[in-house]
Design a protein around this motif. Structure first.
Motif, PDB file in Angstrom:
ATOM      1  N   ALA A 126       0.684  -1.351  -0.108  1.00  6.69           N
ATOM      2  CA  ALA A 126       0.068   0.193   0.140  1.00  6.69           C
ATOM      3  C   ALA A 126       0.895   1.496  -0.089  1.00  6.69           C
ATOM      4  CB  ALA A 126      -0.901  -0.044   1.115  1.00  6.69           C
ATOM      5  N   ALA A 127       1.973   1.179   0.896  1.00  9.76           N
ATOM      6  CA  ALA A 127       2.651   2.392   0.705  1.00  9.76           C
ATOM      7  C   ALA A 127       3.427   2.619  -0.501  1.00  9.76           C
ATOM      8  CB  ALA A 127       3.809   2.241   1.812  1.00  9.76           C
ATOM      9  N   ALA A 128       3.804   1.573  -1.248  1.00  5.90           N
ATOM     10  CA  ALA A 128       4.650   2.066  -2.436  1.00  5.90           C
ATOM     11  C   ALA A 128       3.594   2.380  -3.801  1.00  5.90           C
ATOM     12  CB  ALA A 128       5.335   0.699  -3.071  1.00  5.90           C
ATOM     13  N   THR A 129       2.404   1.810  -3.558  1.00  8.23           N
ATOM     14  CA  THR A 129       1.256   1.911  -4.638  1.00  8.23           C
ATOM     15  C   THR A 129       0.756   3.381  -4.303  1.00  8.23           C
ATOM     16  OG1 THR A 129       0.483  -0.131  -4.337  1.00  8.23           O
ATOM     17  CG2 THR A 129      -1.207   1.323  -5.433  1.00  8.23           C
ATOM     18  N   ALA A 130       0.696   4.007  -3.075  1.00  6.88           N
ATOM     19  CA  ALA A 130       0.431   5.427  -2.846  1.00  6.88           C
ATOM     20  C   ALA A 130       1.170   6.448  -3.777  1.00  6.88           C
ATOM     21  CB  ALA A 130       0.296   5.739  -1.546  1.00  6.88           C
ATOM     22  N   VAL A 131       2.525   5.980  -3.880  1.00  6.98           N
ATOM     23  CA  VAL A 131       3.492   6.852  -4.578  1.00  6.98           C
ATOM     24  C   VAL A 131       3.367   6.384  -6.075  1.00  6.98           C
ATOM     25  CG1 VAL A 131       5.848   7.751  -5.034  1.00  6.98           C
ATOM     26  CG2 VAL A 131       4.904   6.958  -2.498  1.00  6.98           C
ATOM     27  N   LEU A 132       3.646   5.090  -6.566  1.00  8.17           N
ATOM     28  CA  LEU A 132       3.875   4.574  -7.717  1.00  8.17           C
ATOM     29  C   LEU A 132       2.549   5.152  -8.760  1.00  8.17           C
ATOM     30  CD1 LEU A 132       5.413   1.190  -7.337  1.00  8.17           C
ATOM     31  CD2 LEU A 132       6.584   3.417  -7.756  1.00  8.17           C
ATOM     32  N   SER A 133       1.342   5.042  -8.247  1.00 10.63           N
ATOM     33  CA  SER A 133       0.084   5.239  -8.860  1.00 10.63           C
ATOM     34  C   SER A 133      -0.016   6.843  -9.379  1.00 10.63           C
ATOM     35  CB  SER A 133      -1.134   5.128  -7.809  1.00 10.63           C
ATOM     36  OG  SER A 133      -1.062   5.895  -6.991  1.00 10.63           O
ATOM     37  N   ARG A 134       1.089   7.500  -9.001  1.00  9.59           N
ATOM     38  CA  ARG A 134       0.789   8.943  -9.473  1.00  9.59           C
ATOM     39  C   ARG A 134       1.825   9.104 -10.963  1.00  9.59           C
ATOM     40  NH1 ARG A 134      -0.520  12.724  -5.391  1.00  9.59           N
ATOM     41  NH2 ARG A 134      -0.853  11.738  -3.294  1.00  9.59           N
ATOM     42  N   PHE A 135       2.457   8.030 -11.205  1.00  8.45           N
ATOM     43  CA  PHE A 135       3.511   8.284 -12.316  1.00  8.45           C
ATOM     44  C   PHE A 135       3.106   7.091 -13.075  1.00  8.45           C
ATOM     45  CE2 PHE A 135       5.624   9.628  -8.238  1.00  8.45           C
ATOM     46  CZ  PHE A 135       5.988  11.035  -8.888  1.00  8.45           C
ATOM     47  N   ALA A 136       3.356   7.435 -14.590  1.00  9.79           N
ATOM     48  CA  ALA A 136       3.266   6.388 -15.634  1.00  9.79           C
ATOM     49  C   ALA A 136       4.572   5.497 -15.709  1.00  9.79           C
ATOM     50  CB  ALA A 136       2.850   7.331 -17.010  1.00  9.79           C
ATOM     51  N   LEU A 137       4.643   4.557 -14.970  1.00  8.70           N
ATOM     52  CA  LEU A 137       5.872   3.539 -14.879  1.00  8.70           C
ATOM     53  C   LEU A 137       5.506   2.432 -15.710  1.00  8.70           C
ATOM     54  CD1 LEU A 137       6.484   3.337 -11.174  1.00  8.70           C
ATOM     55  CD2 LEU A 137       7.864   4.690 -12.864  1.00  8.70           C
ATOM     56  N   PRO A 138       6.620   1.719 -16.207  1.00  8.43           N
ATOM     57  CA  PRO A 138       6.222   0.720 -17.354  1.00  8.43           C
ATOM     58  C   PRO A 138       5.433  -0.486 -16.400  1.00  8.43           C
ATOM     59  CG  PRO A 138       8.612   1.105 -17.140  1.00  8.43           C
ATOM     60  CD  PRO A 138       8.012   2.104 -16.195  1.00  8.43           C
ATOM     61  N   ARG A 139       4.512  -0.906 -17.222  1.00  8.21           N
ATOM     62  CA  ARG A 139       3.538  -1.942 -16.571  1.00  8.21           C
ATOM     63  C   ARG A 139       4.372  -3.012 -15.893  1.00  8.21           C
ATOM     64  NH1 ARG A 139      -0.549  -3.015 -21.518  1.00  8.21           N
ATOM     65  NH2 ARG A 139      -1.913  -3.705 -19.610  1.00  8.21           N
ATOM     66  N   GLY A 401      10.521   6.842 -19.262  1.00 14.86           N
ATOM     67  CA  GLY A 401       9.504   7.120 -20.205  1.00 14.86           C
ATOM     68  C   GLY A 401       8.256   6.416 -20.022  1.00 14.86           C
ATOM     69  N   PRO A 402       7.011   7.013 -20.250  1.00 14.35           N
ATOM     70  CA  PRO A 402       5.728   6.278 -20.320  1.00 14.35           C
ATOM     71  C   PRO A 402       5.529   4.929 -20.952  1.00 14.35           C
ATOM     72  CG  PRO A 402       5.508   8.236 -21.683  1.00 14.35           C
ATOM     73  CD  PRO A 402       7.086   8.119 -21.029  1.00 14.35           C
ATOM     74  N   ASP A 403       4.678   4.080 -20.713  1.00 14.41           N
ATOM     75  CA  ASP A 403       4.624   2.767 -21.258  1.00 14.41           C
ATOM     76  C   ASP A 403       3.476   2.979 -22.012  1.00 14.41           C
ATOM     77  OD1 ASP A 403       4.124   0.196 -22.008  1.00 14.41           O
ATOM     78  OD2 ASP A 403       4.536  -0.624 -19.847  1.00 14.41           O
ATOM     79  N   GLY A 404       3.536   3.120 -23.416  1.00 17.96           N
ATOM     80  CA  GLY A 404       2.665   2.923 -24.188  1.00 17.96           C
ATOM     81  C   GLY A 404       1.637   1.783 -24.644  1.00 17.96           C
ATOM     82  N   SER A 405       2.243   0.706 -24.034  1.00 20.42           N
ATOM     83  CA  SER A 405       1.250  -0.547 -24.037  1.00 20.42           C
ATOM     84  C   SER A 405      -0.113  -0.419 -23.595  1.00 20.42           C
ATOM     85  CB  SER A 405       2.102  -1.683 -23.540  1.00 20.42           C
ATOM     86  OG  SER A 405       2.161  -1.563 -22.064  1.00 20.42           O
ATOM     87  N   TYR A 406      -0.288   0.269 -22.588  1.00 20.40           N
ATOM     88  CA  TYR A 406      -1.571   0.279 -22.038  1.00 20.40           C
ATOM     89  C   TYR A 406      -2.669   1.061 -22.812  1.00 20.40           C
ATOM     90  CZ  TYR A 406      -5.479   1.804 -19.083  1.00 20.40           C
ATOM     91  OH  TYR A 406      -6.896   2.285 -18.419  1.00 20.40           O
TER      92      TYR A 406
END
Length: 510
Positions: A126-139, A401-406
Motif C-alpha cells: 500500500a505504501a509503494a502504491t500510494a506513490v507509484l500510482s501517480r506516475f506512468a511507470l512501465p507496466r 518514459g511512459p509505457d504506451g502498451s496500455y
C-alpha cells in the motif's frame, strides 16, 4: 474517551492529513504514520490497542484481496523470475542479514535474530502504491511489485512461525519443516475451497445488497479458516482472490460489479488509512519499554537494522538486474529491466502493518522482545519517511518514459468492441440500427483521436452537455417539479454517461 469517539476523531484528522498529502505530493502512508507518532507523544493522547492477529486479518486480508484481484495469473507467470527473486530470495537474504547483525551486536539467540529479520523483511504494497500510482511507470515494473506484495508476506510469516516454534521448545527440524511445508498447500486449498463456495452461492444473492456482504464474509472467512488450521492465510487469500477475479465478473450483472468495486475500494482505502495511523500511535507503547540509559543503544541498533534492510534490497535488486542483463534473456521470460527500473523497485521497499503486527505478536517471554519491537517500529517509520518522501522525486529524476502498451491495448480493445457491434448491426435495418451505427462511428473516431493523443472533442462536448443536464435536473428537483425518486434514477443515468465518456483514472487518495 470511548472507542467510537477515538475512531471518529482519528477519521477527522485523517481527512485533513490526506488533503495535505495530496497538495504536497507526499504519499499518504508517510504523513499518516508521522502524524500518528506525533499524536502518540502528546499528553493525554488516545491509546489504540489492537490484537495482532486481528490486525493482520482486518488490514492485510482486504489489501491482499484487492491486489490479487487486479493481478491476473498470466502476469505472475510472465514475471515469475523477478517476482520469485523479490518475494522469496530477497526476503530470505534480508532475514539472514538482519539476524547476523542482531546476533553479532546484541548476542540475542539465533532464532530471535531470525524472527527479527522475518518481521522487517516484507515491504508493504500500500505504501509503494500510494506513490507509484501517480506516475506512468512501465507496466512490468508495477506487475513485479504487485506480485511481490502478494507473496512476500507469506514467505516472511512462514519463517517467523518457525522462529516462534523454536522459542516454544520445538527445535526439531524434522517436526517443524513438515508443518511449514503443509502450511503452503493447505492455505492454497482453503483459498480454492472458499472461492468455489463463493462462485456457487453468489448467483443466489445477485442483485441484492447481500451480495456484497457475502463477498466480505467469504473473504475474511478464507483468512480466518486458514489461521485456525495453521495454514498460510496469505496464500489462502491470494488463491481465493485470483480464482474469484477470473470467474466471477462474467457471472455478475453490471450493477453488481460497479457496486462491488465501489464498496471494496472504499473498504481497502479506509483500512489503509487506519492502519498507518495505528503504526504511528504505537510509538508510545514501543518506547515506554526502555529505561533512560537503555534507549540510546537501542536506537542505534534500530538505526543499523534500518540501514541493513534498505541496503540489502538495493544490492539484491541491482545485482539481479546485472545478472539478468548478462544472461541476455536466456533465463528471463521478459526483457531485462533497466537500471532506472531497478532503482525504482529497490527504493519501493517501505514497510508497514505486517511488520508491526508480527512484532506485536511476539510472546512476552520472547528474548529481546522490546528491542525487536523498537527495531520493527524504526524500520516501518524510517522506510516510510526516507523512502516514501524520496521515491517520487527519484522517479522524476530518472525520467522513466511512459509505457504506451496500455493505450495501445485500450485502442485495440475499443476497436474490436466497436467492430463486434457493427457486425451484429449489419443484418438489422430501420432507424434504430442506423442511429446505432452512426454512434459507433463517432466512438471509433473518438477512440482513434485518444490513441493519437488528440483528445476526444466529442467526449468533451458530451461532458459539457451532461454538466448542463445536471444543472437542469437539480433545478427541477429544487423547484419541486420532480420527486427524489425520479431525480435519483436520472442522476444515475447521467453518472453512467459521464463515466462512459471520461478518461479512466483512479481516484486520488483524499
Amino acid at each position: 474517551m470511548t472507542l467510537f469517539e477515538t475512531v471518529l476523531l482519528l477519521s477527522a484528522a485523517a481527512v485533513i492529513l490526506l488533503q495535505f498529502a495530496r497538495h504536497l505530493g507526499a504519499p499518504y502512508p508517510t504523513l499518516l504514520a508521522l502524524a500518528g507518532t506525533l499524536v502518540a507523544m502528546l499528553p493525554g493522547a488516545p491509546g489504540v490497542e489492537i490484537e495482532p492477529g486481528l490486525a493482520l486479518a482486518l488490514f492485510i486480508a482486504p489489501a491482499l484481496m484487492d491486489a490479487a484481484y487486479d493481478l491476473p495469473p498470466r502476469e505472475l507467470r510472465r514475471n515469475w523470475l523477478p517476482v520469485f527473486s523479490l518475494a522469496a530470495l530477497a526476503v530470505i537474504f534480508t532475514t539472514a542479514a538482519v539476524a547476523a547483525l542482531a546476533v553479532g551486536l546484541t548476542g540475542m539467540p539465533l532464532y530471535a535474530g531470525i524472527a527479527l529479520g522475518a518481521i522487517v523483511a516484507p515491504p508493504d504494497a500500500a505504501a509503494a502504491t500510494a506513490v507509484l500510482s501517480r506516475f506512468a511507470l512501465p507496466r512490468q515494473t508495477l506487475s513485479v511489485l504487485k506480485g511481490e506484495s502478494l507473496l512476500n508476506d507469506a514467505v516472511a510469516l512462514i519463517i517467523f512461525g518457525a522462529a516462534l516454534q523454536f522459542h516454544s521448545g520445538r527445535s526439531d527440524l524434522a517436526v517443524i519443516l513438515p508443518d511449514l511445508g503443509l502450511a503452503i498447500p493447505l492455505g492454497l486449498l482453503i483459498g480454492c475451497a472458499f472461492a468455489r463456495l463463493y462462485l456457487a452461492f453468489a448467483p443466489r444473492v445477485a442483485g441484492t445488497l447481500g451480495a456484497t456482504l457475502f463477498e466480505i464474509v467469504t473473504t475474511f472467512g478464507a483468512w480466518v479458516m486458514a489461521e485456525r488450521l495453521h495454514a498460510s492465510a496469505v496464500l489462502s487469500m491470494v488463491a481465493f482472490a485470483m480464482i474469484v477475479a477470473r470467474q466471477a465478473p462474467d457471472r455478475q450483472a453490471p450493477r453488481d460489479r460497479v457496486h462491488s468495486h465501489a464498496v471494496w475500494g472504499a473498504i481497502v482505502f479506509m483500512l489503509n488509512v487506519f492502519a498507518f495511523l495505528l503504526v504511528g500511535l504505537q510509538a508510545r507503547t514501543v518506547l515506554r519499554q526502555f529505561e533512560g540509559d537503555q534507549i540510546g543503544s537501542a536506537l542505534l541498533f534500530a538505526a543499523a537494522v534500518v540501514l541493513v534492510v534498505v541496503g540489502v534490497r538495493l544490492l539484491w535488486v541491482l545485482g539481479y538486474n546485472r545478472a539478468i542483463g548478462r544472461l541476455k534473456r536466456r533465463c528471463a521470460p521478459a526483457r531485462a529491466p533497466t537500471l532506472a527500473q531497478g532503482l525504482v523497485v529497490s527504493w519501493s521497499g517501505m514497510r508497514g502493518l505486517v511488520t508491526l503486527a508480527a512484532a506485536l505478536a511476539l510472546p512476552t517471554s520472547f528474548p529481546a522482545r522490546d528491542l525487536i519491537l523498537l527495531s520493527a517500529f524504526a524500520v516501518v517509520l524510517g522506510t516510510l519517511v526516507i523512502q516514501g518522501l524520496t521515491l517520487g522525486p527519484l522517479i522524476r529524476r530518472l525520467q522513466i518514459g511512459p509505457d504506451g502498451s496500455y493505450d495501445e491495448e485500450m485502442r485495440l480493445a475499443r476497436s474490436q468492441l466497436i467492430e463486434a457491434a457493427e457486425i451484429h448491426l449489419q443484418c438489422s435495418g430501420g432507424g434504430a440500427a442506423a442511429r446505432l451505427r452512426a454512434e459507433l462511428d463517432e466512438l471509433r473516431v473518438a477512440a482513434e483521436a485518444r490513441s493519437h493523443g488528440k483528445g476526444g472533442g466529442g467526449d468533451a462536448l458530451r461532458l459539457e452537455c451532461v454538466a448542463r443536464q445536471r444543472a437542469v435536473l437539480s433545478a427541477m428537483r429544487m423547484a419541486g417539479e420532480i420527486g427524489d425518486d425520479v431525480f435519483q434514477v436520472l442522476q444515475q443515468e447521467l453518472d453512467w454517461t459521464q463515466l462512459a465518456h471520461s478518461r479512466h483514472e483512479r481516484l486520488e487518495e483524499g
